[in-house]
Motif scaffolding. Structure first.
Motif, short mmCIF file in Angstrom:
data_model
loop_
_atom_site.label_atom_id
_atom_site.label_comp_id
_atom_site.label_asym_id
_atom_site.label_seq_id
_atom_site.Cartn_x
_atom_site.Cartn_y
_atom_site.Cartn_z
N SER A 160 -5.62 0.36 4.67
CA SER A 160 -6.20 0.71 5.97
C SER A 160 -5.26 1.67 6.68
O SER A 160 -4.07 1.75 6.33
CB SER A 160 -6.41 -0.55 6.84
OG SER A 160 -5.18 -1.18 7.11
N GLY A 216 -3.88 -7.94 -3.38
CA GLY A 216 -3.23 -8.30 -2.12
C GLY A 216 -2.67 -7.16 -1.32
O GLY A 216 -1.99 -7.38 -0.30
N ILE A 226 -8.91 1.34 -3.98
CA ILE A 226 -8.96 0.45 -2.81
C ILE A 226 -9.32 -0.98 -3.22
O ILE A 226 -8.67 -1.94 -2.78
CB ILE A 226 -9.97 0.99 -1.78
CG1 ILE A 226 -9.46 2.31 -1.19
CG2 ILE A 226 -10.20 -0.04 -0.67
CD1 ILE A 226 -10.44 3.01 -0.28
N ILE A 227 -10.33 -1.12 -4.08
CA ILE A 227 -10.78 -2.46 -4.49
C ILE A 227 -9.72 -3.18 -5.31
O ILE A 227 -9.41 -4.36 -5.07
CB ILE A 227 -12.11 -2.38 -5.27
CG1 ILE A 227 -13.23 -1.90 -4.34
CG2 ILE A 227 -12.46 -3.73 -5.88
CD1 ILE A 227 -14.53 -1.58 -5.05
N PRO A 254 0.82 -1.23 0.00
CA PRO A 254 0.00 0.00 0.00
C PRO A 254 0.85 1.27 0.00
O PRO A 254 0.49 2.25 -0.65
CB PRO A 254 -0.80 -0.12 1.30
CG PRO A 254 -0.93 -1.60 1.52
CD PRO A 254 0.38 -2.17 1.05
N SER A 302 -4.07 -4.52 0.82
CA SER A 302 -5.26 -4.01 1.47
C SER A 302 -4.99 -2.66 2.14
O SER A 302 -4.06 -2.55 2.94
CB SER A 302 -5.77 -5.01 2.51
OG SER A 302 -6.96 -4.55 3.10
N SER A 355 -6.53 -2.64 -5.39
CA SER A 355 -5.38 -2.93 -4.54
C SER A 355 -5.65 -4.15 -3.67
O SER A 355 -4.77 -5.01 -3.48
CB SER A 355 -5.04 -1.73 -3.66
OG SER A 355 -4.69 -0.61 -4.46
N LYS A 356 -6.88 -4.25 -3.15
CA LYS A 356 -7.25 -5.40 -2.31
C LYS A 356 -7.21 -6.70 -3.11
O LYS A 356 -6.75 -7.74 -2.63
CB LYS A 356 -8.64 -5.17 -1.72
CG LYS A 356 -9.03 -6.21 -0.66
CD LYS A 356 -10.36 -5.86 -0.05
CE LYS A 356 -10.74 -6.86 1.03
NZ LYS A 356 -9.80 -6.89 2.16
#
Length: 245
Positions: A126, A122, A115-116, A42, A124, A118-119
Protein backbone atom coordinates in the motif's frame (compact mmCIF):
# COMPACT_ATOMS: atom_id res chain seq x y z
CA UNK A 1 -5.73 0.48 -39.33
CA UNK A 2 -8.25 -0.49 -36.63
CA UNK A 3 -9.44 -3.46 -38.71
CA UNK A 4 -5.84 -4.55 -39.23
CA UNK A 5 -5.24 -4.31 -35.47
CA UNK A 6 -8.37 -6.35 -34.68
CA UNK A 7 -7.51 -8.98 -37.32
CA UNK A 8 -4.00 -9.33 -35.91
CA UNK A 9 -5.27 -9.72 -32.35
CA UNK A 10 -7.75 -12.33 -33.57
CA UNK A 11 -4.86 -14.25 -35.12
CA UNK A 12 -2.65 -13.90 -32.03
CA UNK A 13 -5.36 -14.82 -29.52
CA UNK A 14 -6.12 -18.03 -31.43
CA UNK A 15 -2.57 -19.29 -30.95
CA UNK A 16 -2.84 -21.99 -28.25
CA UNK A 17 0.98 -22.39 -27.88
CA UNK A 18 1.15 -18.72 -26.81
CA UNK A 19 -1.22 -19.39 -23.91
CA UNK A 20 0.80 -22.43 -22.86
CA UNK A 21 4.03 -20.42 -22.83
CA UNK A 22 2.41 -17.55 -20.92
CA UNK A 23 0.86 -19.89 -18.35
CA UNK A 24 4.27 -21.45 -17.72
CA UNK A 25 5.82 -18.00 -17.32
CA UNK A 26 3.05 -16.80 -14.99
CA UNK A 27 3.36 -19.98 -12.92
CA UNK A 28 7.11 -19.41 -12.71
CA UNK A 29 6.47 -15.79 -11.65
CA UNK A 30 4.16 -16.97 -8.87
CA UNK A 31 6.79 -19.44 -7.63
CA UNK A 32 9.52 -16.77 -7.71
CA UNK A 33 7.33 -14.24 -5.86
CA UNK A 34 6.27 -16.74 -3.21
CA UNK A 35 9.92 -17.51 -2.54
CA UNK A 36 11.04 -13.89 -2.79
CA UNK A 37 8.35 -12.39 -0.55
CA UNK A 38 8.91 -14.89 2.24
CA UNK A 39 10.09 -13.01 5.34
CA UNK A 40 10.61 -9.69 3.56
CA UNK A 41 8.99 -6.28 3.97
CA UNK A 42 7.31 -4.49 1.03
CA UNK A 43 10.30 -2.14 0.78
CA UNK A 44 12.73 -5.06 0.55
CA UNK A 45 10.57 -6.65 -2.15
CA UNK A 46 10.51 -3.39 -4.12
CA UNK A 47 14.30 -3.24 -3.86
CA UNK A 48 14.57 -6.73 -5.37
CA UNK A 49 12.01 -5.92 -8.06
CA UNK A 50 13.96 -2.81 -9.02
CA UNK A 51 16.97 -5.03 -9.73
CA UNK A 52 15.42 -8.16 -11.21
CA UNK A 53 11.79 -7.64 -12.31
CA UNK A 54 12.86 -6.39 -15.72
CA UNK A 55 14.40 -9.79 -16.53
CA UNK A 56 10.97 -11.41 -16.16
CA UNK A 57 9.30 -8.57 -18.05
CA UNK A 58 11.82 -8.95 -20.87
CA UNK A 59 10.97 -12.64 -21.27
CA UNK A 60 7.26 -11.84 -21.60
CA UNK A 61 8.06 -9.08 -24.09
CA UNK A 62 10.13 -11.45 -26.25
CA UNK A 63 7.25 -13.95 -26.37
CA UNK A 64 4.76 -11.26 -27.44
CA UNK A 65 7.20 -9.86 -30.01
CA UNK A 66 7.55 -13.28 -31.62
CA UNK A 67 3.78 -13.80 -31.89
CA UNK A 68 3.17 -10.30 -33.25
CA UNK A 69 5.79 -10.48 -36.00
CA UNK A 70 6.68 -14.08 -36.80
CA UNK A 71 3.29 -15.36 -38.01
CA UNK A 72 2.58 -12.08 -39.78
CA UNK A 73 5.68 -12.31 -41.96
CA UNK A 74 5.07 -15.99 -42.64
CA UNK A 75 1.48 -15.39 -43.77
CA UNK A 76 2.36 -12.18 -45.66
CA UNK A 77 -0.65 -10.52 -44.00
CA UNK A 78 1.25 -7.23 -43.82
CA UNK A 79 1.51 -7.14 -47.62
CA UNK A 80 -2.20 -7.94 -47.89
CA UNK A 81 -3.05 -5.09 -45.52
CA UNK A 82 -0.97 -2.63 -47.55
CA UNK A 83 -2.58 -3.90 -50.74
CA UNK A 84 -5.99 -3.12 -49.24
CA UNK A 85 -5.07 0.48 -48.58
CA UNK A 86 -3.44 0.62 -45.14
CA UNK A 87 -0.48 2.99 -45.19
CA UNK A 88 2.98 1.74 -44.36
CA UNK A 89 3.07 4.18 -41.44
CA UNK A 90 -0.17 2.59 -40.24
CA UNK A 91 1.39 -0.88 -40.41
CA UNK A 92 4.39 0.28 -38.38
CA UNK A 93 2.21 1.93 -35.73
CA UNK A 94 -0.11 -1.09 -35.57
CA UNK A 95 2.74 -3.50 -34.91
CA UNK A 96 4.21 -1.17 -32.31
CA UNK A 97 0.81 -0.84 -30.62
CA UNK A 98 0.19 -4.59 -30.64
CA UNK A 99 3.37 -5.42 -28.70
CA UNK A 100 2.64 -2.57 -26.28
CA UNK A 101 -0.96 -3.67 -25.58
CA UNK A 102 -0.01 -7.33 -25.11
CA UNK A 103 2.80 -6.36 -22.72
CA UNK A 104 0.46 -4.05 -20.77
CA UNK A 105 -1.91 -7.00 -20.23
CA UNK A 106 0.96 -9.26 -19.16
CA UNK A 107 2.43 -6.65 -16.84
CA UNK A 108 -0.94 -5.94 -15.18
CA UNK A 109 -1.19 -9.65 -14.40
CA UNK A 110 2.38 -9.57 -13.07
CA UNK A 111 1.52 -6.61 -10.81
CA UNK A 112 -1.45 -8.60 -9.47
CA UNK A 113 0.84 -11.59 -8.87
CA UNK A 114 3.36 -9.41 -7.03
CA UNK A 115 0.71 -7.85 -4.77
CA UNK A 116 -1.25 -11.05 -4.08
CA UNK A 117 1.80 -13.25 -3.42
CA UNK A 118 3.30 -10.59 -1.16
CA UNK A 119 0.02 -10.32 0.78
CA UNK A 120 -0.12 -14.08 1.21
CA UNK A 121 3.41 -13.96 2.65
CA UNK A 122 2.45 -11.14 5.03
CA UNK A 123 3.91 -8.19 3.12
CA UNK A 124 0.85 -6.14 2.22
CA UNK A 125 1.46 -3.48 -0.43
CA UNK A 126 0.00 0.00 0.00
CA UNK A 127 1.09 3.61 -0.39
CA UNK A 128 4.71 4.14 -1.41
CA UNK A 129 5.71 0.49 -2.00
CA UNK A 130 2.66 -0.02 -4.25
CA UNK A 131 3.48 3.08 -6.31
CA UNK A 132 7.10 1.89 -6.59
CA UNK A 133 5.92 -1.42 -8.07
CA UNK A 134 3.90 0.50 -10.65
CA UNK A 135 6.94 2.65 -11.50
CA UNK A 136 9.10 -0.45 -11.95
CA UNK A 137 6.57 -2.03 -14.32
CA UNK A 138 5.94 1.20 -16.24
CA UNK A 139 9.65 1.71 -16.87
CA UNK A 140 9.90 -1.92 -17.99
CA UNK A 141 7.13 -1.13 -20.49
CA UNK A 142 9.04 1.97 -21.62
CA UNK A 143 12.03 -0.23 -22.40
CA UNK A 144 9.82 -2.59 -24.40
CA UNK A 145 8.29 0.26 -26.42
CA UNK A 146 11.71 1.74 -27.14
CA UNK A 147 13.20 -1.63 -28.09
CA UNK A 148 10.32 -2.27 -30.50
CA UNK A 149 10.86 1.16 -32.06
CA UNK A 150 14.55 0.47 -32.59
CA UNK A 151 14.15 -3.02 -34.03
CA UNK A 152 11.36 -1.94 -36.40
CA UNK A 153 13.95 -0.10 -38.46
CA UNK A 154 15.66 -3.39 -39.31
CA UNK A 155 12.55 -5.58 -39.25
CA UNK A 156 10.74 -3.57 -41.93
CA UNK A 157 13.93 -3.15 -43.94
CA UNK A 158 14.50 -6.91 -44.10
CA UNK A 159 10.77 -7.81 -43.97
CA UNK A 160 11.85 -10.76 -41.87
CA UNK A 161 11.23 -11.34 -38.17
CA UNK A 162 14.48 -13.23 -37.50
CA UNK A 163 16.81 -10.23 -37.54
CA UNK A 164 14.28 -8.10 -35.69
CA UNK A 165 13.81 -10.74 -32.99
CA UNK A 166 17.57 -11.04 -32.45
CA UNK A 167 17.99 -7.27 -32.18
CA UNK A 168 14.93 -7.05 -29.91
CA UNK A 169 16.49 -9.60 -27.53
CA UNK A 170 19.79 -7.70 -27.54
CA UNK A 171 17.97 -4.41 -26.95
CA UNK A 172 15.40 -5.50 -24.37
CA UNK A 173 17.98 -7.35 -22.26
CA UNK A 174 20.42 -4.45 -22.36
CA UNK A 175 23.16 -6.51 -24.05
CA UNK A 176 23.12 -4.24 -27.09
CA UNK A 177 23.63 -1.12 -24.98
CA UNK A 178 26.45 -2.81 -23.08
CA UNK A 179 28.25 -3.37 -26.38
CA UNK A 180 27.57 0.19 -27.55
CA UNK A 181 28.68 1.58 -24.18
CA UNK A 182 31.97 -0.28 -24.48
CA UNK A 183 32.52 1.14 -27.98
CA UNK A 184 31.76 4.75 -27.01
CA UNK A 185 33.84 4.63 -23.84
CA UNK A 186 37.18 4.36 -25.63
CA UNK A 187 39.73 7.16 -25.61
CA UNK A 188 38.44 10.74 -25.55
CA UNK A 189 34.84 9.51 -25.94
CA UNK A 190 34.94 8.25 -22.37
CA UNK A 191 35.07 11.82 -21.05
CA UNK A 192 31.82 12.66 -22.87
CA UNK A 193 29.85 10.04 -20.88
CA UNK A 194 27.77 9.22 -23.95
CA UNK A 195 26.59 5.92 -22.48
CA UNK A 196 24.41 7.84 -20.01
CA UNK A 197 22.40 9.17 -22.98
CA UNK A 198 21.48 5.75 -24.36
CA UNK A 199 17.75 4.85 -24.13
CA UNK A 200 17.91 2.23 -21.37
CA UNK A 201 20.25 4.44 -19.34
CA UNK A 202 17.77 7.32 -19.58
CA UNK A 203 14.91 5.03 -18.54
CA UNK A 204 16.88 3.61 -15.58
CA UNK A 205 17.70 7.13 -14.39
CA UNK A 206 14.07 8.16 -14.82
CA UNK A 207 13.00 5.11 -12.77
CA UNK A 208 15.47 5.81 -9.96
CA UNK A 209 14.40 9.44 -9.70
CA UNK A 210 10.71 8.56 -9.84
CA UNK A 211 11.10 6.06 -7.00
CA UNK A 212 12.77 8.66 -4.78
CA UNK A 213 10.01 11.13 -5.66
CA UNK A 214 11.65 13.30 -8.31
CA UNK A 215 9.88 13.26 -11.67
CA UNK A 216 12.56 14.03 -14.24
CA UNK A 217 11.00 15.54 -17.38
CA UNK A 218 14.28 15.82 -19.39
CA UNK A 219 14.97 12.07 -19.12
CA UNK A 220 11.36 11.28 -20.09
CA UNK A 221 11.53 13.65 -23.07
CA UNK A 222 14.81 12.02 -24.09
CA UNK A 223 13.10 8.63 -24.30
CA UNK A 224 10.24 10.16 -26.30
CA UNK A 225 12.75 11.73 -28.70
CA UNK A 226 14.40 8.33 -29.29
CA UNK A 227 11.03 6.73 -30.09
CA UNK A 228 10.02 9.49 -32.48
CA UNK A 229 13.39 9.18 -34.26
CA UNK A 230 13.00 5.38 -34.49
CA UNK A 231 9.51 5.72 -35.99
CA UNK A 232 10.57 8.17 -38.69
CA UNK A 233 13.66 6.09 -39.50
CA UNK A 234 11.52 2.95 -39.88
CA UNK A 235 8.96 4.90 -41.94
CA UNK A 236 11.64 6.31 -44.25
CA UNK A 237 13.33 2.96 -44.81
CA UNK A 238 10.10 0.98 -45.24
CA UNK A 239 8.72 3.57 -47.67
CA UNK A 240 11.62 2.96 -50.07
CA UNK A 241 11.48 -0.84 -49.83
CA UNK A 242 9.70 -3.06 -52.32
CA UNK A 243 7.36 -5.53 -50.66
CA UNK A 244 8.48 -9.16 -50.67
CA UNK A 245 5.78 -11.60 -51.77
Amino acid sequence: MIHYLIADFYRIFKRIPRYIVLLILFAGSVAIMMATADGRTPYQIVDLLTKYAFVICAVFAIVEYIYVYNDDFKAKSMQIAIGRGISRSGVILTKWLEVTILCVIDYLILVAIIIICSKIKGASFSGEPASDVIIVMLTALMKVITAVGFTMIFTFFSQNSTLGMLLFILSITGIGEMIISALISVGFLDSLHLSSYLPNALIDTFKTRAIIGTFSIPFFLGVIAYNVAFFFAAKLIFKKRELDF
